[in-house]
Design an enzyme around this catalytic site. Structure first.
Site, mmCIF file in Angstrom:
data_model
loop_
_atom_site.group_PDB
_atom_site.id
_atom_site.type_symbol
_atom_site.label_atom_id
_atom_site.label_comp_id
_atom_site.label_asym_id
_atom_site.label_seq_id
_atom_site.Cartn_x
_atom_site.Cartn_y
_atom_site.Cartn_z
ATOM 1 N N HIS A 486 93.384 -15.295 37.056
ATOM 2 C CA HIS A 486 92.797 -15.231 38.402
ATOM 3 C C HIS A 486 92.076 -13.889 38.605
ATOM 4 O O HIS A 486 90.891 -13.848 38.954
ATOM 5 C CB HIS A 486 93.910 -15.414 39.440
ATOM 6 C CG HIS A 486 93.444 -15.264 40.856
ATOM 7 N ND1 HIS A 486 93.225 -16.336 41.677
ATOM 8 C CD2 HIS A 486 93.137 -14.167 41.591
ATOM 9 C CE1 HIS A 486 92.802 -15.901 42.852
ATOM 10 N NE2 HIS A 486 92.746 -14.588 42.827
ATOM 11 N N GLU A 487 92.799 -12.805 38.382
ATOM 12 C CA GLU A 487 92.211 -11.483 38.617
ATOM 13 C C GLU A 487 91.058 -11.231 37.656
ATOM 14 O O GLU A 487 90.069 -10.583 38.010
ATOM 15 C CB GLU A 487 93.278 -10.388 38.501
ATOM 16 C CG GLU A 487 94.394 -10.488 39.544
ATOM 17 C CD GLU A 487 93.880 -10.580 40.970
ATOM 18 O OE1 GLU A 487 92.788 -10.064 41.267
ATOM 19 O OE2 GLU A 487 94.572 -11.197 41.802
ATOM 20 N N HIS A 490 87.892 -12.499 39.067
ATOM 21 C CA HIS A 490 87.215 -11.549 39.959
ATOM 22 C C HIS A 490 86.422 -10.529 39.132
ATOM 23 O O HIS A 490 85.299 -10.164 39.482
ATOM 24 C CB HIS A 490 88.232 -10.790 40.812
ATOM 25 C CG HIS A 490 88.853 -11.596 41.920
ATOM 26 N ND1 HIS A 490 88.102 -12.272 42.857
ATOM 27 C CD2 HIS A 490 90.150 -11.814 42.265
ATOM 28 C CE1 HIS A 490 88.917 -12.868 43.724
ATOM 29 N NE2 HIS A 490 90.164 -12.601 43.386
ATOM 30 N N HIS A 493 83.318 -12.019 37.817
ATOM 31 C CA HIS A 493 82.369 -12.149 38.937
ATOM 32 C C HIS A 493 81.564 -10.844 39.086
ATOM 33 O O HIS A 493 80.363 -10.868 39.370
ATOM 34 C CB HIS A 493 83.153 -12.465 40.219
ATOM 35 C CG HIS A 493 82.316 -12.959 41.364
ATOM 36 N ND1 HIS A 493 82.832 -13.137 42.615
ATOM 37 C CD2 HIS A 493 81.016 -13.301 41.458
ATOM 38 C CE1 HIS A 493 81.874 -13.568 43.430
ATOM 39 N NE2 HIS A 493 80.771 -13.674 42.745
HETATM 40 ZN ZN LIG Z 1 91.951 -13.289 44.314
#
Ligand SMILES: [Zn+2]
Length: 714
Positions: A486-487, A490, A493
């Site tokens: 998940h991290e 980011h 991104h």
């Molecule tokens: Zn998050």
């Protein structure tokens, strides 16, 4: 005038390293090896003064306002302050000390006042409005128009159009709020570090696996009580205790300790702070011309109105509550069987949920967390993430030496694209330590841009794993592995960003959209391509058996009732309390009444109760915004089905579209348009319901996709 910061920086006996340009290859890196806490206040003061001088120069420009002398000039301003604040936030989240907290308390209202000085500068706003209004005739490109819109929107939302007395009052409110936010944050930290559940012997440890026992022993020793065991007042300590402890009385104690943070009627009680925050927020919303704080907040998001955000939550709520009833029934059956076999007769209470859920998981899915863990080595998972980034995003990682770090545990990698071009640095800070906040997060030290030549981003991932013995691989749970991915989503991104202006770069997108890239990346963890290469047994090196993976997959929707209701109740209370307007609110009573009217199951509490709800009361950004996770999850579930409808998780054509329209686009396009360009349509709620194992609802009459959350409100 522009040399202001530089001047102050060199006037002292020693130049303040925070005010210098970053040095080293690839545009430099933060000077973590030279920074000291006492340098922050003077550096922030000098950098604020420098930016105010730059802003005055832009506002006083005798030339007629243009994109270049207004928006481009604004983008070039405040570079020193940006650098200082990014290092400041690294200290705040990973290196906090009492001395640093004092600086933070002192600087918070000053920084708030500084921001209002810019947004309330009338000459500056007149130029912004003029260029914004003429943006179509002026022949600006799409990204330039978007930047003009973003600035104009930010200024208007901050009160740039108000009269002088109203502006003054908004500024006063913002300063007071900044102080209250810092106070709230520090009270909750105090509650978490001062409250402890002590265990004193074998009887108190009943049911706890060896890893948990040794963590509790280490925690006690660190508090000067060698030979005892401490359950700390944090989620990562309390949740495992609730799961494994067979001592129901101690589970109740641990649960009550954790859920009453900030609500114990003593000097750390936060309810007074909350009441004042709510009152000030309501007053500010009124001054800015909005019915409530929620309307003001949600306007600047993909949902656009509190009603649309609430509609999505309400569409999911009944199915989640119904699933909780089933989960409780299954657990009660286990408890009754145990009572029949001579155990104590109990009714499932909130402190029993995780404990009995684990028993149901074993019975229903034959899945034991402890069986999975030996296959999940932290460093192998990191390699797995790199591999996925290579396949999907054409990003390639190589370790790099000689970059300053703020702690010996932090490591740095250089990231290149497929053509070998440098696109950024990735810092990894995996371990828990004192002064580091709990949880996991991504941080950007520098944003990608190319307005005056290419500037590559610098991003970091931070987690709180317990460091093993030297040379011993660190093993993590399946949930932790998902969090890592998940991290990393980011971070990607940020790394995949290819925009011109820094304000629109990388993760600078609305709150309810920013979790989409991170949530979707979690989906590549369970792919066979990843597991066969990287989920290798710590002793034998053999990949995780297919049968075990099948069990994990089958158990994926397990306990989703609990997870969804725990989260959604908090999100609904958040939205409701910020829709309450100027009526004075007693937080405890409000929480109780709202939950009752929602039909909250007795067996579950809100994930974050108001007295310690950091998302809502340590800043404005997640207030009336906790719904964002569900919104983004709706989008990510829908987006992932683009892969499964295609050639599967590694479908190159779908990945290419995802990079083009989502990961590389930053905030240069409206998120609803970006998503439509990727998917060919708006997202619906069906994929989310399937993902959580909830029955899908029939579309409401006159609306093709009931509760379709991600439609643009325009
Ligand atoms: Zn998050």
């Amino acid at each position: 005038m522009l040399a202001n910061g530089l001047l102050l920086a060199t006037l002292g006996a020693m130049p303040n390293p925070l005010l210098q340009e970053w040095t080293g290859p690839h545009g430099g890196a933060p000077p973590f090896d030279q920074v000291k806490v006492e340098q922050f206040a003077p550096a922030l003061e000098a950098a604020m003064a420098e930016q105010l001088a730059q802003i005055d120069a832009i506002a006083a420009d005798p030339a007629p306002p243009t994109f270049e002398n207004t928006f481009a000039a604004l983008e070039r301003s405040g570079r020193t302050l940006d650098r200082v604040q990014r290092v400041f936030s690294v200290f705040s989240t990973t290196l906090s000390t009492p001395a640093f907290e004092e600086v933070e308390r002192d600087m918070a209202p000053k920084l708030a006042a500084f921001e209002d000085k810019i947004t309330q500068n009338e000459k500056l706003f007149a130029r912004i409005a003029a260029v914004y209004e003429a943006r179509e005739e002026a022949g600006l490109g799409p990204e330039q128009q978007r930047l003009a819109w973003r600035y104009h929107m930010d200024f208007v939302r901050a009160g740039a159009k108000l009269d002088a007395p109203a502006k003054r009052r908004v500024a006063e409110i913002n300063e007071r709020l900044a102080t209250l936010f810092t106070a709230f944050k520090q009270e909750v930290v105090a509650e978490e570090s001062q409250q402890v559940l002590w265990l004193e012997g074998e009887a108190d440890l009943a049911g706890l696996p060896p890893g948990l026992r040794s963590a509790a022993a280490t925690a006690a020793e660190a508090r000067g009580k060698k030979g005892q065991w401490a359950v700390l007042n944090t989620r990562s300590a309390v949740d495992p205790f609730l799961t494994w402890s067979t001592r129901r009385d101690l589970r109740e104690k641990a649960w009550k300790m954790f859920k009453s943070r900030g609500d114990r009627g003593d000097e750390h009680d936060t309810k007074g702070i909350i009441a004042e925050i709510l009152k000030l927020r309501a007053e500010r919303a009124g001054l800015l011309g909005y019915p409530t704080h929620a309307h003001w907040r949600v306007e600047d998001s993909m949902a656009k109105t509190p009603e649309r955000a609430t509609a999505l939550m309400e569409a999911v709520w009944p199915a989640a509550v119904a699933r909780v009833r089933e989960e409780v029934r299954d657990m009660q059956a286990v408890a009754d069987r145990e009572a029949g076999a001579g155990g104590e007769k109990i009714t499932i209470a909130p402190w029993d949920y995780l404990h009995y859920a684990e028993k149901v998981r074993k019975a229903k899915y034959d899945l034991d967390e402890n069986e999975v863990k030996p296959y999940l080595q932290l460093e192998k998972l990191r390699e797995a993430m790199f591999w996925v980034a290579g396949r999907l995003f054409d990003l390639h990682f190589a370790p790099v030496k000689g970059i300053p770090v703020y702690h010996p545990d932090v490591r740095v990698w250089e990231v290149k694209d497929g053509k070998g071009k440098h696109v950024g640095l990735w810092y990894f800070d995996p371990y828990a330590r004192e002064g580091k906040r709990s949880g996991a997060w991504m941080n950007a030290y520098r944003r990608q841009e190319r307005m005056d030549g290419e500037i590559a981003t610098i991003v970091s991932n931070n987690c709180n794993f317990v460091k093993g013995e030297p040379g011993e691989p660190v093993l993590v749970s399946w949930t932790d592995a998902e969090t890592l991915f998940h991290e990393f989503g980011h971070a990607v991104h940020g790394l995949a960003s290819r925009v011109t202006y820094p304000t629109l770069s990388g993760t600078a997108v609305p709150r309810d959209y920013v979790e989409f890239p991170s949530q979707i990346l979690e989906r590549w963890l369970p792919t066979p391509e990843v597991l066969n290469r990287f989920a290798l047994h710590v002793k034998t090196g053999k990949p995780i058996p297919k049968a075990l993976v099948r069990k994990i997959e089958k158990a994926e929707t397990f306990n989703q009732g609990y997870a969804t209701v725990e989260y959604l109740s908090a999100a609904l209370v958040d939205m409701t309390i910020h829709l309450a307007g100027a009526t004075p609110v007693d937080p405890a009573a409000f929480e109780k009444e709202t939950l009752a009217s929602l039909g909250m199951p007795d067996e579950i509490a809100m994930r974050h109760r108001l007295p310690h709800f950091n998302h809502l009361f340590t800043g404005d950004s997640y207030s009336a915004g906790y719904y964002s996770y569900l919104w983004a999850d709706t989008i990510s579930a829908d987006a992932y089905e683009a892969f499964t409808e295609g050639k599967g998780p590694y479908d190159a054509a779908v990945a290419k579209r995802l990079v083009k329209h989502v990961f590389s686009a930053g905030n240069t396009v409206d998120p609803a348009d970006a998503y439509r360009a990727f998917r060919g349509r708006d997202p619906g709620i069906g994929a989310l319901m399937r993902r959580r194992g909830f029955p899908e609802q029939a579309p409401a009459a006159g609306d093709g996709a009931a509760g379709a959350p991600a439609r643009s409100g325009r």
